[in-house]
Design an enzyme around this catalytic site. Structure first.
Site, mmCIF file in Angstrom:
data_model
loop_
_atom_site.group_PDB
_atom_site.id
_atom_site.type_symbol
_atom_site.label_atom_id
_atom_site.label_comp_id
_atom_site.label_asym_id
_atom_site.label_seq_id
_atom_site.Cartn_x
_atom_site.Cartn_y
_atom_site.Cartn_z
ATOM 1 N N HIS A 196 0.850 -1.191 0.000
ATOM 2 C CA HIS A 196 0.000 0.000 0.000
ATOM 3 C C HIS A 196 0.882 1.236 0.000
ATOM 4 O O HIS A 196 1.937 1.261 0.637
ATOM 5 C CB HIS A 196 -0.916 0.000 1.230
ATOM 6 C CG HIS A 196 -2.093 0.906 1.082
ATOM 7 N ND1 HIS A 196 -2.010 2.265 1.285
ATOM 8 C CD2 HIS A 196 -3.377 0.650 0.719
ATOM 9 C CE1 HIS A 196 -3.204 2.799 1.070
ATOM 10 N NE2 HIS A 196 -4.045 1.854 0.727
ATOM 11 N N ASP A 204 -8.033 -5.299 -0.022
ATOM 12 C CA ASP A 204 -8.561 -5.993 -1.195
ATOM 13 C C ASP A 204 -8.354 -7.502 -1.140
ATOM 14 O O ASP A 204 -9.122 -8.250 -1.740
ATOM 15 C CB ASP A 204 -7.899 -5.462 -2.473
ATOM 16 C CG ASP A 204 -8.195 -3.995 -2.705
ATOM 17 O OD1 ASP A 204 -9.376 -3.633 -2.718
ATOM 18 O OD2 ASP A 204 -7.244 -3.214 -2.858
#
Length: 372
Positions: free
Chosen positions: A257, A308
């Site tokens: 991320h 996700d």
């Protein structure tokens, strides 16, 4: 000028909506862990828009407002039917449908606070109805209208299948909506704010945000995760598949991320739900595969899952079509987009950065018939 590619680390505005501090996510000061465990999605929407959790009477009034605007006009559904439903990507359909909503709203161009709030309610209420209507229409089924007695999470699952969902399904889907609701100044949120900073309307802002979310580096990651799990097929294939990916230096979706360094605080909640749901559906191998991939990426690359990664097997276990994963992201994230749009309107300044030009300079114009 100092060029920061991707604007990484650049502080572009102030906001009181959500924060990411020391790898912890909070909505209006409330830690995501407590909200994921206890809050309904409707409470989260109210919190993001009003900067406070609702008391009982406020929540019931808000739920009623959302329920009153969740229905889609028959003529709007007829417009959806005109789309090439079997070939269009659901995110492209959603982008076009939200833009079309603005055409149907007679107050679309009004910019006063009351009108903008009502448009926000309409968009939040209608997004789940649009996604489920599209899903059914492309299968040759008629859309199922929303029920006023169900929450947003329960209604979505009901409108998708026509069956009242089990409590654990509602819990899982509500949790996913809560976890995806806002995430500071991410790509789609920034896109929405850039759009409305020109004093364009809310429908344009949300349409722009959907366009940004459509990209696989933003909203499409969970669909890509499910594709990966399907390609791997079984637990014994994980090792060879991931090693080949790493050898080719290919990106493994659902990991890493831009903001978090130690790990995405949202991922653990969906990991728990993925375990519960895959056990119930008899597909625990999906969870086992995911955990093995998680272990390998941590050991080999020091990468940890983002939100996700486990959301893919959660949605799959709820029998949701894989290409609807990103539209579901939008069903949740529209709450944050709307909060940011309203905040932008309240203290607006046109967003207009500069570029560091690196092309040729001082070239002389040569008439076309003299060029060689």
């Amino acid at each position: 000028m100092t060029v920061i590619r991707g604007l990484e680390g650049i502080i572009a505005t102030t906001s009181s909506i959500s924060s990411i501090i020391d790898d912890s996510l909070a909505y209006v000061g409330y830690d995501i862990d407590s909200l994921a465990e206890h809050a309904s999605f409707e409470e989260i929407v109210f919190l993001l828009w009003n900067r406070k959790l609702p008391i009982d009477i406020e929540l019931r009034k808000f739920q009623q407002e959302l329920a009153e605007h969740a229905e889609l006009p028959d003529s709007f559904i007829e417009q959806l039917k005109i789309m090439p439903l079997k070939q269009v990507h659901p995110m492209a359909a959603l982008r076009s449908a939200v833009s079309l909503l603005g055409v149907y709203d007679e107050s679309a161009e009004l910019m006063d606070d009351k009108s903008n709030y009502l448009k926000a309610v309409k968009l939040q209420a209608k997004m789940p109805t649009i996604v489920t209507a599209f899903s059914r229409l492309r299968k040759g089924l008629e859309p199922i209208g929303p029920r006023k007695d169900l929450s947003i999470a329960a209604n979505f699952l009901y409108m998708l299948t026509g069956e009242e969902p089990e409590p654990i399904a509602i819990e899982a889907f509500n949790k996913a909506l809560v976890l995806h609701a806002d995430h500071e100044l991410n790509a789609s949120t920034f896109t929405a704010r850039v759009c409305v900073a020109t004093l364009s309307d809310i429908y344009s802002g949300i349409t722009s945000a959907i366009g940004a979310l459509k990209g696989p580096l933003h909203g499409g990651a969970n669909e890509a995760v499910m594709k990966m799990l399907t390609e791997i097929g079984s637990l014994e294939n994980v090792d060879a598949y991931i090693k080949e990916k790493m050898a080719k230096k290919e990106k493994i979706m659902g990991f890493g991320h831009r903001v978090y360094r130690k790990g995405d605080p949202r991922a653990k909640h969906l990991k728990i739900m993925a375990k519960k749901l895959t056990d119930l559906t008899g597909e625990s191998y999906l969870y086992d595969m995911s955990v093995k991939i998680e272990t390998m990426l941590k050991q080999e690359k020091n990468l940890v899952p983002n939100v996700d990664f486990f959301s893919a097997s959660v949605y799959h276990s709820l029998k949701i079509d894989h290409d609807l994963f990103t539209p579901i992201f939008a069903v949740s994230r529209v709450s944050g987009w709307l909060a940011h749009i309203l905040e932008q309107y309240d203290n607006n300044r046109l967003i207009r950065p500069r570029a560091d030009y690196v092309g040729p300079e001082r070239l002389a114009y040569i008439p076309v018939d003299e060029r060689s």
